[in-house]
Design an enzyme around this catalytic site. Sequence first.
Site, PDB file in Angstrom:
ATOM      1  N   LYS A   1       0.766  -1.182   0.011  1.00 43.46           N
ATOM      2  CA  LYS A   1      -0.068   0.049   0.151  1.00 43.46           C
ATOM      3  C   LYS A   1       1.001   1.152  -0.183  1.00 43.46           C
ATOM      4  O   LYS A   1       1.507   1.542   0.998  1.00 43.46           O
ATOM      5  CB  LYS A   1      -1.068   0.141   1.247  1.00 43.46           C
ATOM      6  CG  LYS A   1      -1.812   1.206   1.217  1.00 43.46           C
ATOM      7  CD  LYS A   1      -2.511   1.591   2.435  1.00 43.46           C
ATOM      8  CE  LYS A   1      -2.015   2.836   2.962  1.00 43.46           C
ATOM      9  NZ  LYS A   1      -1.858   4.092   2.143  1.00 43.46           N
TER      10      LYS A   1
ATOM     11  N   GLU B   1      10.481   0.767  10.551  1.00 40.95           N
ATOM     12  CA  GLU B   1      11.624   1.950   9.849  1.00 40.95           C
ATOM     13  C   GLU B   1      10.853   3.405  10.267  1.00 40.95           C
ATOM     14  O   GLU B   1       9.920   3.553   9.324  1.00 40.95           O
ATOM     15  CB  GLU B   1      12.057   1.685   8.635  1.00 40.95           C
ATOM     16  CG  GLU B   1      13.383   2.188   8.154  1.00 40.95           C
ATOM     17  CD  GLU B   1      13.386   3.971   8.008  1.00 40.95           C
ATOM     18  OE1 GLU B   1      13.537   4.392   8.809  1.00 40.95           O
ATOM     19  OE2 GLU B   1      13.558   3.945   6.750  1.00 40.95           O
TER      20      GLU B   1
ATOM     21  N   CYS C   1      14.038  10.364   6.493  1.00 39.94           N
ATOM     22  CA  CYS C   1      14.280   9.934   7.903  1.00 39.94           C
ATOM     23  C   CYS C   1      15.382   9.921   8.461  1.00 39.94           C
ATOM     24  O   CYS C   1      15.790  10.207   9.636  1.00 39.94           O
ATOM     25  CB  CYS C   1      13.493   8.250   7.951  1.00 39.94           C
ATOM     26  SG  CYS C   1      14.217   7.379   6.852  1.00 39.94           S
TER      27      CYS C   1
ATOM     28  N   GLU D   1      10.700  15.662  15.185  1.00 37.13           N
ATOM     29  CA  GLU D   1      10.957  15.348  13.854  1.00 37.13           C
ATOM     30  C   GLU D   1      10.126  16.542  13.143  1.00 37.13           C
ATOM     31  O   GLU D   1       9.146  16.338  12.960  1.00 37.13           O
ATOM     32  CB  GLU D   1      10.636  14.064  13.575  1.00 37.13           C
ATOM     33  CG  GLU D   1      11.187  13.617  11.873  1.00 37.13           C
ATOM     34  CD  GLU D   1      10.895  12.226  11.599  1.00 37.13           C
ATOM     35  OE1 GLU D   1       9.612  11.946  12.052  1.00 37.13           O
ATOM     36  OE2 GLU D   1      11.682  11.733  10.865  1.00 37.13           O
TER      37      GLU D   1
HETATM   38  P1  NDP Z   1       2.225   7.801   8.491  1.00 40.87           P
HETATM   39  O1  NDP Z   1       3.005   7.044   9.582  1.00 40.87           O
HETATM   40  O2  NDP Z   1       0.958   8.427   8.999  1.00 40.87           O
HETATM   41  O3  NDP Z   1       2.088   7.235   7.071  1.00 40.87           O
HETATM   42  C1  NDP Z   1       3.269   6.031   6.625  1.00 40.87           C
HETATM   43  C2  NDP Z   1       2.360   5.285   5.957  1.00 40.87           C
HETATM   44  O4  NDP Z   1       1.457   4.513   6.697  1.00 40.87           O
HETATM   45  C3  NDP Z   1       1.395   5.886   4.719  1.00 40.87           C
HETATM   46  O5  NDP Z   1       1.220   4.602   3.570  1.00 40.87           O
HETATM   47  C4  NDP Z   1      -0.042   5.637   5.389  1.00 40.87           C
HETATM   48  O6  NDP Z   1      -1.128   5.878   4.653  1.00 40.87           O
HETATM   49  C5  NDP Z   1       0.387   4.526   6.480  1.00 40.87           C
HETATM   50  N1  NDP Z   1      -0.831   4.420   7.376  1.00 40.87           N
HETATM   51  C6  NDP Z   1      -1.369   5.585   7.948  1.00 40.87           C
HETATM   52  N2  NDP Z   1      -2.056   5.193   9.150  1.00 40.87           N
HETATM   53  C7  NDP Z   1      -1.942   3.794   8.924  1.00 40.87           C
HETATM   54  C8  NDP Z   1      -2.729   2.792   9.766  1.00 40.87           C
HETATM   55  N3  NDP Z   1      -3.328   2.983  10.832  1.00 40.87           N
HETATM   56  N4  NDP Z   1      -2.368   1.655   9.475  1.00 40.87           N
HETATM   57  C9  NDP Z   1      -1.594   1.226   8.487  1.00 40.87           C
HETATM   58  N5  NDP Z   1      -1.113   2.018   7.847  1.00 40.87           N
HETATM   59  C10 NDP Z   1      -1.346   3.442   8.037  1.00 40.87           C
HETATM   60  O7  NDP Z   1       2.934   9.218   8.218  1.00 40.87           O
HETATM   61  P2  NDP Z   1       2.589  10.766   7.624  1.00 40.87           P
HETATM   62  O8  NDP Z   1       2.359  10.271   6.064  1.00 40.87           O
HETATM   63  O9  NDP Z   1       1.287  11.276   8.411  1.00 40.87           O
HETATM   64  O10 NDP Z   1       3.708  11.438   7.853  1.00 40.87           O
HETATM   65  C11 NDP Z   1       3.876  12.132   9.107  1.00 40.87           C
HETATM   66  C12 NDP Z   1       5.375  11.939   9.623  1.00 40.87           C
HETATM   67  O11 NDP Z   1       5.815  10.813   9.677  1.00 40.87           O
HETATM   68  C13 NDP Z   1       6.417  12.799   8.900  1.00 40.87           C
HETATM   69  O12 NDP Z   1       6.020  14.250   9.380  1.00 40.87           O
HETATM   70  C14 NDP Z   1       7.539  12.273   9.410  1.00 40.87           C
HETATM   71  O13 NDP Z   1       7.885  12.665  10.748  1.00 40.87           O
HETATM   72  C15 NDP Z   1       7.210  10.735   9.429  1.00 40.87           C
HETATM   73  N6  NDP Z   1       7.522  10.014   8.241  1.00 40.87           N
HETATM   74  C16 NDP Z   1       8.647   9.213   8.474  1.00 40.87           C
HETATM   75  C17 NDP Z   1       9.195   8.489   6.975  1.00 40.87           C
HETATM   76  C18 NDP Z   1      10.478   7.606   7.260  1.00 40.87           C
HETATM   77  O14 NDP Z   1      11.100   7.384   6.008  1.00 40.87           O
HETATM   78  N7  NDP Z   1      10.811   7.234   8.492  1.00 40.87           N
HETATM   79  C19 NDP Z   1       8.399   8.680   5.875  1.00 40.87           C
HETATM   80  C20 NDP Z   1       7.237   9.481   5.816  1.00 40.87           C
HETATM   81  C21 NDP Z   1       6.984   9.955   7.262  1.00 40.87           C
HETATM   82  P3  NDP Z   1      -1.736   7.180   3.812  1.00 40.87           P
HETATM   83  O15 NDP Z   1      -0.387   8.007   3.715  1.00 40.87           O
HETATM   84  O16 NDP Z   1      -2.341   6.716   2.879  1.00 40.87           O
HETATM   85  O17 NDP Z   1      -2.443   7.835   5.176  1.00 40.87           O
END
Ligand code: NDP
Length: 499
Positions: free
Chosen positions: A197, A272, A306, A403
């Site tokens: 996903k 991660e 990240c 972050e």
């Molecule tokens: P999220 O953790 O919400 O999203 C990451 C992934 O998880 C997306 O595909 C999201 O889907 C999915 N997701 C969200 N909620 C659920 C759930 N309950 N069950 C399963 N999957 C889920 O991150 P955000 O996009 O909101 O980003 C917020 C913060 O996360 C950033 O500001 C940053 O701090 C951190 N981040 C860290 C990353 C890294 O590489 N370590 C990458 C991206 C974000 P969808 O987007 O469709 O809601």
Amino acid sequence: MSTSQIALLASVQQFLDRQHGLYIDGAPCAAQSENRLTVWDPATGQAIATTADASPADVDRAVMSAWRAFVDRRWAGRTPADRERILLRFADLVEQHGEELAQLETLEQGKSIAISRAFEVGCTLNWMRYTAGLTTKISGRTLDVSIPFPQGARYQAWTKKEPVGVVAGIVPWNFPLMIGMWKVMPALAAGCSIVIKPSETTPLTLLRVAELASEAGIPDGVFNVVTGSGAVCGAALTSHPHIAKVSFTGSTATGKQIARAAADTLTGVTLELGGKNPAIVLKDADPAWVIEGLMTGSFLNQGQVCAASSRIYIEAPLFDTLVSGFEQAVKSLSVGPGMSPEAFINPLVSRAHCDKVQTFLDEATARNAELITGNRGPDGKGYYVSPTLVVNPDAALRLTREEVFGPVVNLVRVSDAEEALQLANDTEYGLTASVWTQNISRALEYTDRLQAGTVWVNSHTLIDANLPFGGMKQSGTGRDFGPDWLDGWCETKSVCVRY
Ligand code: NDP
């Protein structure tokens, strides 16, 4: 500001114009859910495509397709050499369609086309070929055992690695293609099936890559893509009873939610998560190396990385020199749309994320923090935040601990390296860190004492397929990459034979 933009490939426009569904059983298919999600171009704020908003029933269909493919050994039953050959052909197809994928990535994510070409496609190809090669290196061990019963019996024992089953891959929006393939490739190399996903913000490239996987010869049902919201589609996928492992990259908050749900079914998880990554600059560091390395380490992909350096602790004798060096560098960064190859700073991924990053800066401004800002984005459109240095921020500001995931980096004067180390480790995160010095003994001492999954010396944010990567503390569990990568995607089965 830079304005000249590359021309869009006709194939990219055709892909954007499609009525996208899900990718299940080796073909695009309509979702049962009629809801649609809009994909926005962060450079213009305009809608560029729509995708399906999968329901739990849609997710169930994808998981059951992957499950059937797994239990009838459609993929795991092929020889390792066969799987390796097909995965290498898959990499060749991604390379052939590299420009198309790079343009799609820049349009949906906002990043520079140069970064899309070099990282999302170029580095992804390295990872794909490295992982394809692991397919033929999966091995167990023979083990001498000392079982005393019945008296005089002899035993031969060994271990073998078997694919875990159906994997759920959850991909964030910062590097949708590259991080997506960090889940697809080890799953396929190990012989698993996968349902992946992408983030609803950046769903396009994985939908296109799934078609290339089928063209390469990956059997139907082995690689499925569901698009939809995290709260509904992501949650339905990660809690599905036929999922054997979840590989998640994203925020710490969502990672914890997934780990809690996985506890009920004892599903394996690799997480991660986020970081608040420190860099310690000792007084004997080479200023030119520091500025070049930490400008890239902090501002690549607008800091939406990240592993990015976001707190730079500088020993007092070098502080003023480095602040003025960083100031000059940050003010020279060109800002513009990702489709303009010379623009280094591009829009953030979404309006919501842009607003979130801006709130950190608004709070700092309201409390009279010293901010040094670079160029502004084009007026009136796009999700731009100017690259920003925050000089000696107050410990009470949110951006000192949380972050930000944007083009913002803190420069902090410290009296000595011990103070820097204490501040660097004073965080709930432990993803990456770096030490900058020309003294090898000091470098080695601080690599030992920094609490992070990866520590660089005189560089930051540079990762490689052969070097394990992952977080300590609340930055995650498990490691990706490296020669043992597939261990996390396999079960170890012990076999013991009396003869
Ligand atoms: P999220 O953790 O919400 O999203 C990451 C992934 O998880 C997306 O595909 C999201 O889907 C999915 N997701 C969200 N909620 C659920 C759930 N309950 N069950 C399963 N999957 C889920 O991150 P955000 O996009 O909101 O980003 C917020 C913060 O996360 C950033 O500001 C940053 O701090 C951190 N981040 C860290 C990353 C890294 O590489 N370590 C990458 C991206 C974000 P969808 O987007 O469709 O809601």
